[in-house]
Design a protein around this motif. Sequence first.
Motif, PDB file in Angstrom:
ATOM      1  N   LEU A 223      16.793  16.902  33.397  1.00  0.00           N
ATOM      2  CA  LEU A 223      16.716  17.473  34.741  1.00  0.00           C
ATOM      3  C   LEU A 223      17.998  17.211  35.521  1.00  0.00           C
ATOM      4  CD1 LEU A 223      13.083  16.698  35.978  1.00  0.00           C
ATOM      5  CD2 LEU A 223      14.069  18.933  35.458  1.00  0.00           C
ATOM      6  N   ARG A 224      18.556  16.005  35.356  1.00  0.00           N
ATOM      7  CA  ARG A 224      19.782  15.670  36.061  1.00  0.00           C
ATOM      8  C   ARG A 224      20.936  16.551  35.600  1.00  0.00           C
ATOM      9  NH1 ARG A 224      19.712  10.587  35.351  1.00  0.00           N
ATOM     10  NH2 ARG A 224      21.087  10.406  33.546  1.00  0.00           N
ATOM     11  N   GLU A 225      21.047  16.748  34.295  1.00  0.00           N
ATOM     12  CA  GLU A 225      22.115  17.596  33.762  1.00  0.00           C
ATOM     13  C   GLU A 225      21.962  19.031  34.245  1.00  0.00           C
ATOM     14  OE1 GLU A 225      21.806  17.047  29.591  1.00  0.00           O
ATOM     15  OE2 GLU A 225      22.713  15.037  29.598  1.00  0.00           O
ATOM     16  N   GLU A 226      20.723  19.498  34.262  1.00  0.00           N
ATOM     17  CA  GLU A 226      20.466  20.869  34.736  1.00  0.00           C
ATOM     18  C   GLU A 226      20.824  20.997  36.215  1.00  0.00           C
ATOM     19  OE1 GLU A 226      16.630  23.840  35.413  1.00  0.00           O
ATOM     20  OE2 GLU A 226      16.490  22.202  33.957  1.00  0.00           O
TER      21      GLU A 226
ATOM     22  N   LYS B 288       0.470   8.614  28.998  1.00  0.00           N
ATOM     23  CA  LYS B 288       0.367   9.824  28.180  1.00  0.00           C
ATOM     24  C   LYS B 288       1.710  10.258  27.609  1.00  0.00           C
ATOM     25  CE  LYS B 288      -3.686  11.716  30.590  1.00  0.00           C
ATOM     26  NZ  LYS B 288      -3.898  10.536  31.468  1.00  0.00           N
ATOM     27  N   VAL B 289       2.811   9.811  28.191  1.00  0.00           N
ATOM     28  CA  VAL B 289       4.152  10.152  27.728  1.00  0.00           C
ATOM     29  C   VAL B 289       4.943   8.848  27.604  1.00  0.00           C
ATOM     30  CG1 VAL B 289       6.248  11.473  28.201  1.00  0.00           C
ATOM     31  CG2 VAL B 289       4.033  12.367  28.927  1.00  0.00           C
ATOM     32  N   SER B 290       5.684   8.694  26.523  1.00  0.00           N
ATOM     33  CA  SER B 290       6.421   7.456  26.293  1.00  0.00           C
ATOM     34  C   SER B 290       7.575   7.306  27.281  1.00  0.00           C
ATOM     35  CB  SER B 290       6.961   7.412  24.864  1.00  0.00           C
ATOM     36  OG  SER B 290       8.021   8.342  24.722  1.00  0.00           O
ATOM     37  N   ASP B 291       8.015   6.067  27.457  1.00  0.00           N
ATOM     38  CA  ASP B 291       9.142   5.808  28.352  1.00  0.00           C
ATOM     39  C   ASP B 291      10.405   6.533  27.889  1.00  0.00           C
ATOM     40  OD1 ASP B 291       7.622   4.230  30.006  1.00  0.00           O
ATOM     41  OD2 ASP B 291       8.205   2.345  29.049  1.00  0.00           O
ATOM     42  N   ASP B 292      10.598   6.583  26.577  1.00  0.00           N
ATOM     43  CA  ASP B 292      11.771   7.276  26.036  1.00  0.00           C
ATOM     44  C   ASP B 292      11.737   8.764  26.380  1.00  0.00           C
ATOM     45  OD1 ASP B 292      12.788   4.956  24.998  1.00  0.00           O
ATOM     46  OD2 ASP B 292      12.054   5.311  22.960  1.00  0.00           O
ATOM     47  N   GLU B 293      10.559   9.373  26.266  1.00  0.00           N
ATOM     48  CA  GLU B 293      10.424  10.802  26.591  1.00  0.00           C
ATOM     49  C   GLU B 293      10.649  11.040  28.081  1.00  0.00           C
ATOM     50  OE1 GLU B 293       7.227  12.964  23.848  1.00  0.00           O
ATOM     51  OE2 GLU B 293       6.460  11.080  24.664  1.00  0.00           O
ATOM     52  N   ILE B 294      10.144  10.117  28.887  1.00  0.00           N
ATOM     53  CA  ILE B 294      10.323  10.254  30.337  1.00  0.00           C
ATOM     54  C   ILE B 294      11.793  10.154  30.702  1.00  0.00           C
ATOM     55  CG2 ILE B 294       9.891   9.132  32.560  1.00  0.00           C
ATOM     56  CD1 ILE B 294       7.119   8.349  31.449  1.00  0.00           C
ATOM     57  N   GLN B 295      12.484   9.169  30.121  1.00  0.00           N
ATOM     58  CA  GLN B 295      13.905   9.000  30.392  1.00  0.00           C
ATOM     59  C   GLN B 295      14.700  10.222  29.966  1.00  0.00           C
ATOM     60  OE1 GLN B 295      15.207   6.659  32.149  1.00  0.00           O
ATOM     61  NE2 GLN B 295      17.322   7.381  31.925  1.00  0.00           N
ATOM     62  N   ALA B 296      14.355  10.777  28.797  1.00  0.00           N
ATOM     63  CA  ALA B 296      15.035  11.977  28.305  1.00  0.00           C
ATOM     64  C   ALA B 296      14.797  13.160  29.241  1.00  0.00           C
ATOM     65  CB  ALA B 296      14.569  12.312  26.894  1.00  0.00           C
ATOM     66  N   ALA B 297      13.569  13.240  29.778  1.00  0.00           N
ATOM     67  CA  ALA B 297      13.244  14.337  30.691  1.00  0.00           C
ATOM     68  C   ALA B 297      14.047  14.222  31.983  1.00  0.00           C
ATOM     69  CB  ALA B 297      11.741  14.326  30.999  1.00  0.00           C
ATOM     70  N   PHE B 298      14.161  12.987  32.506  1.00  0.00           N
ATOM     71  CA  PHE B 298      14.958  12.784  33.717  1.00  0.00           C
ATOM     72  C   PHE B 298      16.423  13.133  33.465  1.00  0.00           C
ATOM     73  CE2 PHE B 298      11.495  10.110  35.477  1.00  0.00           C
ATOM     74  CZ  PHE B 298      11.436  10.670  36.739  1.00  0.00           C
ATOM     75  N   MET B 299      16.946  12.740  32.328  1.00  0.00           N
ATOM     76  CA  MET B 299      18.344  13.042  32.021  1.00  0.00           C
ATOM     77  C   MET B 299      18.567  14.544  31.923  1.00  0.00           C
ATOM     78  SD  MET B 299      19.348  10.048  29.273  1.00  0.00           S
ATOM     79  CE  MET B 299      20.998  10.744  29.075  1.00  0.00           C
TER      80      MET B 299
ATOM     81  N   LYS C 225      19.543  12.913  42.760  1.00  0.00           N
ATOM     82  CA  LYS C 225      19.705  11.535  42.340  1.00  0.00           C
ATOM     83  C   LYS C 225      18.389  11.056  41.735  1.00  0.00           C
ATOM     84  CE  LYS C 225      22.908  10.838  46.144  1.00  0.00           C
ATOM     85  NZ  LYS C 225      22.686  12.152  46.710  1.00  0.00           N
ATOM     86  N   LEU C 226      18.175  11.386  40.476  1.00  0.00           N
ATOM     87  CA  LEU C 226      16.908  11.091  39.843  1.00  0.00           C
ATOM     88  C   LEU C 226      16.664   9.593  39.713  1.00  0.00           C
ATOM     89  CD1 LEU C 226      16.969  13.891  37.171  1.00  0.00           C
ATOM     90  CD2 LEU C 226      15.404  13.717  39.079  1.00  0.00           C
ATOM     91  N   LYS C 227      17.736   8.815  39.609  1.00  0.00           N
ATOM     92  CA  LYS C 227      17.555   7.372  39.533  1.00  0.00           C
ATOM     93  C   LYS C 227      16.899   6.839  40.801  1.00  0.00           C
ATOM     94  CE  LYS C 227      21.305   6.379  36.313  1.00  0.00           C
ATOM     95  NZ  LYS C 227      22.578   5.655  36.110  1.00  0.00           N
ATOM     96  N   LYS C 228      17.193   7.488  41.944  1.00  0.00           N
ATOM     97  CA  LYS C 228      16.561   7.093  43.194  1.00  0.00           C
ATOM     98  C   LYS C 228      15.115   7.553  43.241  1.00  0.00           C
ATOM     99  CE  LYS C 228      20.552   6.932  46.313  1.00  0.00           C
ATOM    100  NZ  LYS C 228      21.091   7.474  47.568  1.00  0.00           N
ATOM    101  N   LEU C 229      14.859   8.703  42.646  1.00  0.00           N
ATOM    102  CA  LEU C 229      13.541   9.305  42.712  1.00  0.00           C
ATOM    103  C   LEU C 229      12.501   8.444  42.009  1.00  0.00           C
ATOM    104  CD1 LEU C 229      11.738  11.685  43.449  1.00  0.00           C
ATOM    105  CD2 LEU C 229      12.452  12.796  41.347  1.00  0.00           C
ATOM    106  N   ILE C 230      12.852   7.839  40.874  1.00  0.00           N
ATOM    107  CA  ILE C 230      11.892   7.078  40.085  1.00  0.00           C
ATOM    108  C   ILE C 230      11.296   5.933  40.889  1.00  0.00           C
ATOM    109  CG2 ILE C 230      11.563   5.722  37.990  1.00  0.00           C
ATOM    110  CD1 ILE C 230      13.814   7.377  36.741  1.00  0.00           C
ATOM    111  N   PRO C 231      12.124   5.020  41.486  1.00  0.00           N
ATOM    112  CA  PRO C 231      11.521   3.935  42.239  1.00  0.00           C
ATOM    113  C   PRO C 231      10.783   4.378  43.476  1.00  0.00           C
ATOM    114  CG  PRO C 231      13.912   3.917  42.448  1.00  0.00           C
ATOM    115  CD  PRO C 231      13.566   4.894  41.376  1.00  0.00           C
ATOM    116  N   VAL C 232      11.221   5.482  44.115  1.00  0.00           N
ATOM    117  CA  VAL C 232      10.521   5.969  45.297  1.00  0.00           C
ATOM    118  C   VAL C 232       9.116   6.406  44.948  1.00  0.00           C
ATOM    119  CG1 VAL C 232      10.458   7.792  47.029  1.00  0.00           C
ATOM    120  CG2 VAL C 232      12.608   6.634  46.531  1.00  0.00           C
ATOM    121  N   VAL C 233       8.995   7.149  43.850  1.00  0.00           N
ATOM    122  CA  VAL C 233       7.673   7.594  43.406  1.00  0.00           C
ATOM    123  C   VAL C 233       6.822   6.398  43.027  1.00  0.00           C
ATOM    124  CG1 VAL C 233       6.424   8.859  41.650  1.00  0.00           C
ATOM    125  CG2 VAL C 233       8.459   9.846  42.666  1.00  0.00           C
ATOM    126  N   ALA C 234       7.408   5.451  42.320  1.00  0.00           N
ATOM    127  CA  ALA C 234       6.664   4.275  41.892  1.00  0.00           C
ATOM    128  C   ALA C 234       6.182   3.472  43.089  1.00  0.00           C
ATOM    129  CB  ALA C 234       7.540   3.412  41.001  1.00  0.00           C
TER     130      ALA C 234
END
Length: 229
Positions: A86-89, A73-84, A2-11
Amino acid sequence: MKLKKLIPVVALGSLLLAGCGQEEKVTLETTAQKASYGAGLNIGRQIEREGAEIDLEALVAGIRDSVEKAEQKVSDDEIQAAFMALREEAEAKQQALQAEAAKASEEFLAKNAERAEVQVTDSGLQYEVMTSVEGGESPGATDTVRVHYHGTLTNGEVFDSSVERGQPAEFPVNGVIRGWVEALQMMKPGEKWKLFIPAELAYGERSPSPRIPANSALVFEVELLEIVK
């Protein structure tokens, strides 16, 4: 995962973990230091539960840049794409694991049913009586029982065991998985059975924990200690 959960936890933990990556110099004496270390443990455990593949150095770099208000160092768009991605994988891997578990469970149960000591009920539940008791009353669906159990996957991997904890479990008969509900109402106090439970009588397509893949047949050694009055 659940990557959507992971983002706020890390933050959430980022403000407390600015010193990550300096393990040799870390001091854990003050309240703030201990709390910061605890936040780091919580983030690590959350990542482990989610099954995320995380680069620790990159994670620490992101936390440090956030705390120090450095340039991203990495744009928000790139980060979002990376999370997506990883989620698909992760979803693809999970589907493959579920299909593999279903096939392995089916093959295991088919072979196990051929053993002379194994009995099969109309529901598909398989059981082997390890210790039998003459006479006595079986519990009803609404009775509470005390049991010892040892649960494994069909490959022998332990996922839960009251025996290993040294503490029997107590619960209402109708408060557990269907395979247990059926078996307990046939057992008598003092008996010990080995249950081979098809996925549809356990958790089906749901994975109740990382230790139990979806579509898994489960094996339990169950000793009915008493009917709690």
